[in-house]
Write a protein that holds these residues in place. Structure first.
Motif, short mmCIF file in Angstrom:
data_model
loop_
_atom_site.label_atom_id
_atom_site.label_comp_id
_atom_site.label_asym_id
_atom_site.label_seq_id
_atom_site.Cartn_x
_atom_site.Cartn_y
_atom_site.Cartn_z
N PHE A 32 13.43 -19.34 18.61
CA PHE A 32 11.97 -19.20 18.47
C PHE A 32 11.60 -17.74 18.24
O PHE A 32 10.74 -17.42 17.43
N ALA A 33 12.28 -16.84 18.94
CA ALA A 33 12.06 -15.41 18.70
C ALA A 33 12.51 -15.06 17.28
O ALA A 33 11.89 -14.23 16.61
N ARG A 34 13.55 -15.73 16.81
CA ARG A 34 14.04 -15.42 15.45
C ARG A 34 12.98 -15.74 14.39
O ARG A 34 12.87 -15.04 13.39
N LYS A 35 12.20 -16.82 14.60
CA LYS A 35 11.13 -17.12 13.65
C LYS A 35 10.23 -15.88 13.49
O LYS A 35 9.91 -15.47 12.38
N VAL A 36 9.84 -15.30 14.63
CA VAL A 36 8.95 -14.14 14.61
C VAL A 36 9.64 -12.93 13.97
O VAL A 36 9.04 -12.19 13.19
N ARG A 37 10.91 -12.76 14.28
CA ARG A 37 11.64 -11.61 13.75
C ARG A 37 11.80 -11.73 12.23
O ARG A 37 11.72 -10.73 11.50
N ILE A 38 11.99 -12.93 11.75
CA ILE A 38 12.09 -13.12 10.29
C ILE A 38 10.72 -12.90 9.65
O ILE A 38 10.61 -12.20 8.63
N LEU B 46 8.32 -29.92 12.71
CA LEU B 46 9.61 -30.62 12.71
C LEU B 46 10.71 -29.68 13.20
O LEU B 46 11.52 -30.03 14.07
N CYS B 47 10.72 -28.48 12.65
CA CYS B 47 11.77 -27.52 13.03
C CYS B 47 11.62 -27.10 14.48
O CYS B 47 12.62 -27.00 15.22
N ASP B 48 10.39 -26.88 14.93
CA ASP B 48 10.18 -26.52 16.34
C ASP B 48 10.66 -27.65 17.25
O ASP B 48 11.22 -27.41 18.33
N ILE C 123 11.33 -20.93 6.99
CA ILE C 123 11.80 -19.99 8.03
C ILE C 123 12.23 -20.78 9.27
O ILE C 123 13.30 -20.52 9.86
N GLY C 124 11.44 -21.78 9.63
CA GLY C 124 11.83 -22.65 10.76
C GLY C 124 13.16 -23.32 10.48
O GLY C 124 14.04 -23.40 11.36
N ALA C 125 13.33 -23.82 9.24
CA ALA C 125 14.58 -24.52 8.89
C ALA C 125 15.78 -23.57 9.02
O ALA C 125 16.85 -23.95 9.51
N ALA C 126 15.61 -22.34 8.56
CA ALA C 126 16.70 -21.36 8.67
C ALA C 126 17.05 -21.12 10.15
O ALA C 126 18.23 -20.99 10.52
N CYS C 127 16.02 -21.09 11.00
CA CYS C 127 16.27 -20.86 12.43
C CYS C 127 16.98 -22.06 13.06
O CYS C 127 17.86 -21.89 13.92
N VAL C 128 16.62 -23.26 12.63
CA VAL C 128 17.29 -24.47 13.14
C VAL C 128 18.77 -24.44 12.77
O VAL C 128 19.65 -24.60 13.63
N LEU C 129 19.06 -24.26 11.49
CA LEU C 129 20.45 -24.36 11.03
C LEU C 129 21.29 -23.22 11.63
O LEU C 129 22.43 -23.43 12.04
N GLY C 130 20.69 -22.04 11.72
CA GLY C 130 21.41 -20.91 12.32
C GLY C 130 21.69 -21.14 13.81
O GLY C 130 22.76 -20.79 14.31
N TYR C 131 20.72 -21.75 14.51
CA TYR C 131 20.92 -21.99 15.94
C TYR C 131 21.99 -23.06 16.17
O TYR C 131 22.82 -22.95 17.08
N PHE D 193 21.02 -23.49 2.67
CA PHE D 193 21.21 -22.48 3.71
C PHE D 193 22.15 -21.37 3.21
O PHE D 193 21.96 -20.20 3.55
N ALA D 194 23.13 -21.74 2.38
CA ALA D 194 24.05 -20.72 1.85
C ALA D 194 23.26 -19.67 1.05
O ALA D 194 23.54 -18.47 1.12
#
Ligand SMILES: N[C@@H](CCC(=O)N[C@@H](CS)C(=O)NCC(=O)O)C(=O)O
Length: 201
Positions: free
Chosen positions: A11-17, A98-100, A156-164, A185-186
């Motif tokens: 969730f912090a990553r969303k903000v950082r991105i 959805l991502c959250d 951005i949410g999707a990137a945070c989901v897949l990365g997490y 994602f690649a």
């Protein structure tokens, strides 16, 4: 501005991105903040009564939470590019929701596995969260063809989901079931905002 975050939090990553994508990162000091649902961080409680990160501290003393509010605040401060307007706003907000939701299920599972004593672990509850993760990933995969080249709040949410999931749950192996998300994602991993915020413990 200062923002309470840590390098593991999706969730912090969303903000950082968002800070990086909007060009505001240089005006925001990131304060590394430890959180635990069983040992509430008293300093953080002053910024967010829910004692969760991310929490944004504005220069006039106002605080903002949660990630949705902070992301939209930063985007508005930068001129508004990451949150779609008009009719396109609703699918974008739904994608963010959805991502959250996937992240809520994944973070709660992480707490169940890493924080709760193993002897009282509740496997049915973990399985219930896993259904949400799997169902959410399928919906994300269906939505992916509509992403186009855009990288707004939903993406951005999707990137945070897949990365997490890669970071905490590699055994889920989402790439095997969702090759479209894998290819997307690649490409996204090449963005400096995403590379710069790779999750770490
Ligand atoms: N809905 C919140 C969720 C934030 C959240 O769950 N943050 C986690 C870290 S990833 C946290 O601070 N957990 C501490 C706790 O649950 O006490 C948001 O979007 O910001």
């Amino acid at each position: 501005m200062r923002v309470r975050v840590n390098a593991a939090s999706p969730f912090a990553r969303k903000v950082r991105i968002v800070a990086r994508e909007t060009g505001l990162a240089e005006r925001i000091e990131e304060i590394e903040t430890t959180v635990s649902p069983i040992a509430p961080n008293k300093e953080l409680a002053g910024a967010n009564p829910l004692v969760k990160i991310p929490a944004l501290l504005l220069d006039d003393g106002t605080t903002l939470y949660d990630s949705r509010v902070i992301c939209e605040y930063l985007d508005a401060a930068a001129g508004g590019r990451l949150f779609s307007q008009g009719e396109a706003r609703w699918p974008a907000l739904r994608l963010q929701a959805l991502c959250d939701g996937i992240l809520d299920a994944a973070v709660l599972t992480r707490y169940e596995v890493a924080v709760r004593p193993e002897a009282s672990r509740w496997n049915e509850w973990i399985a219930g969260q896993r259904l949400k993760i799997d169902g959410g990933l399928s919906a994300l995969d269906e939505a992916q063809p509509g992403f186009g080249a855009s990288f707004g709040i939903g993406q951005i949410g999707a990137a945070c989901v897949l990365g997490y999931l890669d970071f905490r749950f590699p055994e889920i192996d989402w790439r095997a079931r969702h090759p479209r998300l894998k290819d997307w994602f690649a490409q996204v991993l090449a963005r400096p905002s995403v590379r710069d915020t790779t999750p770490r413990a």
